[in-house]
Design a protein around this motif. Sequence first.
Motif, PDB file in Angstrom:
ATOM      1  N   ILE A 181      -1.961 -17.929 -14.511  1.00 56.89           N
ATOM      2  CA  ILE A 181      -1.683 -16.919 -13.115  1.00 56.89           C
ATOM      3  C   ILE A 181      -0.980 -15.679 -13.708  1.00 56.89           C
ATOM      4  N   VAL A 182      -0.144 -15.723 -14.676  1.00 59.08           N
ATOM      5  CA  VAL A 182       0.641 -14.518 -14.858  1.00 59.08           C
ATOM      6  C   VAL A 182      -0.143 -13.511 -15.692  1.00 59.08           C
ATOM      7  N   LYS A 183      -1.252 -14.162 -16.531  1.00 59.05           N
ATOM      8  CA  LYS A 183      -2.365 -13.345 -17.347  1.00 59.05           C
ATOM      9  C   LYS A 183      -3.000 -12.617 -16.200  1.00 59.05           C
ATOM     10  N   LYS A 184      -3.467 -13.083 -15.013  1.00 56.44           N
ATOM     11  CA  LYS A 184      -4.306 -12.447 -14.180  1.00 56.44           C
ATOM     12  C   LYS A 184      -3.418 -11.475 -13.139  1.00 56.44           C
ATOM     13  N   THR A 185      -2.245 -11.764 -12.981  1.00 61.25           N
ATOM     14  CA  THR A 185      -1.513 -10.987 -11.829  1.00 61.25           C
ATOM     15  C   THR A 185      -0.822  -9.715 -12.625  1.00 61.25           C
ATOM     16  N   GLY A 186      -0.479  -9.963 -13.784  1.00 62.09           N
ATOM     17  CA  GLY A 186       0.362  -9.138 -14.684  1.00 62.09           C
ATOM     18  C   GLY A 186       1.807  -9.541 -14.238  1.00 62.09           C
ATOM     19  N   LEU A 187       2.761  -8.903 -14.559  1.00 63.04           N
ATOM     20  CA  LEU A 187       4.091  -9.111 -14.343  1.00 63.04           C
ATOM     21  C   LEU A 187       4.387  -9.626 -12.975  1.00 63.04           C
ATOM     22  N   ILE A 188       4.944 -10.728 -12.810  1.00 63.20           N
ATOM     23  CA  ILE A 188       5.683 -10.994 -11.537  1.00 63.20           C
ATOM     24  C   ILE A 188       7.161 -11.503 -11.532  1.00 63.20           C
ATOM     25  N   PHE A 189       7.918 -11.107 -10.435  1.00 65.30           N
ATOM     26  CA  PHE A 189       9.304 -11.411 -10.304  1.00 65.30           C
ATOM     27  C   PHE A 189       9.315 -12.736 -10.026  1.00 65.30           C
ATOM     28  N   GLN A 190      10.711 -13.594 -10.359  1.00 65.97           N
ATOM     29  CA  GLN A 190      10.657 -14.980 -10.262  1.00 65.97           C
ATOM     30  C   GLN A 190      12.041 -15.307 -10.208  1.00 65.97           C
ATOM     31  N   SER A 191      12.280 -16.224  -9.337  1.00 71.92           N
ATOM     32  CA  SER A 191      14.103 -16.891  -9.468  1.00 71.92           C
ATOM     33  C   SER A 191      13.684 -18.392  -8.972  1.00 71.92           C
ATOM     34  N   SER A 192      14.911 -19.067  -9.118  1.00 71.15           N
ATOM     35  CA  SER A 192      14.803 -20.426  -8.741  1.00 71.15           C
ATOM     36  C   SER A 192      14.528 -20.405  -7.340  1.00 71.15           C
ATOM     37  N   ALA A 193      13.795 -21.640  -6.710  1.00 71.25           N
ATOM     38  CA  ALA A 193      13.585 -21.766  -5.491  1.00 71.25           C
ATOM     39  C   ALA A 193      14.636 -22.445  -4.606  1.00 71.25           C
ATOM     40  N   ASN A 194      15.381 -21.673  -3.967  1.00 67.27           N
ATOM     41  CA  ASN A 194      16.700 -22.251  -2.909  1.00 67.27           C
ATOM     42  C   ASN A 194      17.059 -20.840  -2.254  1.00 67.27           C
ATOM     43  N   ILE A 195      17.758 -21.296  -1.383  1.00 65.47           N
ATOM     44  CA  ILE A 195      18.576 -20.318  -0.510  1.00 65.47           C
ATOM     45  C   ILE A 195      19.757 -20.079  -1.442  1.00 65.47           C
ATOM     46  N   SER A 196      20.246 -18.449  -1.511  1.00 66.79           N
ATOM     47  CA  SER A 196      21.149 -18.300  -2.504  1.00 66.79           C
ATOM     48  C   SER A 196      22.523 -19.260  -2.109  1.00 66.79           C
ATOM     49  N   GLY A 197      23.073 -19.691  -2.999  1.00 66.98           N
ATOM     50  CA  GLY A 197      24.100 -20.557  -3.094  1.00 66.98           C
ATOM     51  C   GLY A 197      23.978 -22.166  -2.834  1.00 66.98           C
ATOM     52  N   LYS A 198      22.496 -22.395  -2.393  1.00 61.01           N
ATOM     53  CA  LYS A 198      22.385 -23.887  -2.235  1.00 61.01           C
ATOM     54  C   LYS A 198      21.783 -24.441  -3.548  1.00 61.01           C
ATOM     55  N   ASP A 199      21.667 -25.785  -3.460  1.00 58.37           N
ATOM     56  CA  ASP A 199      20.716 -26.403  -4.438  1.00 58.37           C
ATOM     57  C   ASP A 199      19.380 -25.932  -4.601  1.00 58.37           C
ATOM     58  N   VAL A 200      18.809 -26.021  -5.743  1.00 61.64           N
ATOM     59  CA  VAL A 200      17.388 -25.634  -6.221  1.00 61.64           C
ATOM     60  C   VAL A 200      16.642 -26.845  -5.527  1.00 61.64           C
ATOM     61  N   VAL A 201      15.580 -26.518  -5.126  1.00 61.80           N
ATOM     62  CA  VAL A 201      14.572 -27.636  -4.483  1.00 61.80           C
ATOM     63  C   VAL A 201      14.184 -28.533  -5.695  1.00 61.80           C
ATOM     64  N   LYS A 202      13.527 -29.673  -5.432  1.00 60.11           N
ATOM     65  CA  LYS A 202      13.356 -30.449  -6.698  1.00 60.11           C
ATOM     66  C   LYS A 202      12.068 -30.852  -6.484  1.00 60.11           C
ATOM     67  N   ASN A 203      11.451 -30.892  -5.540  1.00 57.48           N
ATOM     68  CA  ASN A 203       9.853 -31.138  -5.372  1.00 57.48           C
ATOM     69  C   ASN A 203       9.252 -30.201  -4.075  1.00 57.48           C
ATOM     70  N   ILE A 204       8.012 -30.362  -4.139  1.00 54.38           N
ATOM     71  CA  ILE A 204       7.067 -29.597  -3.023  1.00 54.38           C
ATOM     72  C   ILE A 204       7.611 -29.757  -1.571  1.00 54.38           C
ATOM     73  N   GLU A 205       7.774 -31.145  -1.308  1.00 50.98           N
ATOM     74  CA  GLU A 205       8.325 -31.635   0.025  1.00 50.98           C
ATOM     75  C   GLU A 205       9.684 -30.998   0.394  1.00 50.98           C
ATOM     76  N   GLU A 206      10.737 -30.750  -0.576  1.00 50.04           N
ATOM     77  CA  GLU A 206      12.100 -30.044  -0.293  1.00 50.04           C
ATOM     78  C   GLU A 206      11.528 -28.844  -0.095  1.00 50.04           C
ATOM     79  N   ALA A 207      10.528 -28.107  -0.912  1.00 55.79           N
ATOM     80  CA  ALA A 207      10.259 -26.493  -0.640  1.00 55.79           C
ATOM     81  C   ALA A 207      10.023 -26.469   0.642  1.00 55.79           C
ATOM     82  N   ILE A 208       9.049 -27.293   1.117  1.00 49.59           N
ATOM     83  CA  ILE A 208       8.321 -27.174   2.372  1.00 49.59           C
ATOM     84  C   ILE A 208       9.265 -26.878   3.520  1.00 49.59           C
ATOM     85  N   GLU A 209      10.303 -27.951   3.245  1.00 46.03           N
ATOM     86  CA  GLU A 209      11.562 -27.993   4.254  1.00 46.03           C
ATOM     87  C   GLU A 209      12.350 -26.870   4.321  1.00 46.03           C
TER      88      GLU A 209
END
Length: 195
Positions: A116-144
């Motif tokens: 994906i990155v090869k086709k988009t070029g540089l992309i910004f990234q961070s952990s998948a969470n609301i700042s200060g909260k736990d990082v989600v562990k799976n897609i179900e948690e992310a959707i919630e």
Amino acid sequence: MFYFSQWWKIMKNNIPIVLDETQTDEIVKALKNGKAIIGQTDTIFGIMSSNLEDIYELKQRPKEKKVGCFISNTNQISGLNEKKAGILNKFWPSPISVVINQISYRIPGYKPLLDIVKKTGLIFQSSANISGKDVVKNIEEAIEVFKDNYDKVIFIKTKRKNSVNSTIVDLDNMKIIRNGEVDGNIILDEIKEIK
């Protein structure tokens, strides 16, 4: 493949859009059209976007906290000399992030994401969470967790399991910020030899 009418119907009904990691072209198109994506990286679940402001908004992240970048080759790092690039290329792709000129870079060691990155070029990234909260562990948690942002986010279904945080090596100050799966000294020791 999604068409505009399908996207509109999904967003109108507030239904999360979920793509499989093999749908590279659709994911790339979404990123180029201003969507953020949330899915498994080579380490933990991450949120990625071509727009830096989207990361801060979706995570409710304070602006003084930096986010990293995914790249596909060392040519995308401004001011990197040839010797340092050669050393980094020995270890990348991998779950090692390096800080250069106060910016964190990583060539992800997970082929679907790297494609994906090869086709988009540089992309910004961070952990998948609301700042200060736990990082989600799976897609179900992310959707919630990101249920109020279905119009801004695409969720990526993947077979890869969650891992540990990336190793972060600060090459500006020649120190290890965080050790993850890989010991950052392996890069630091080699870089020190060429200084």
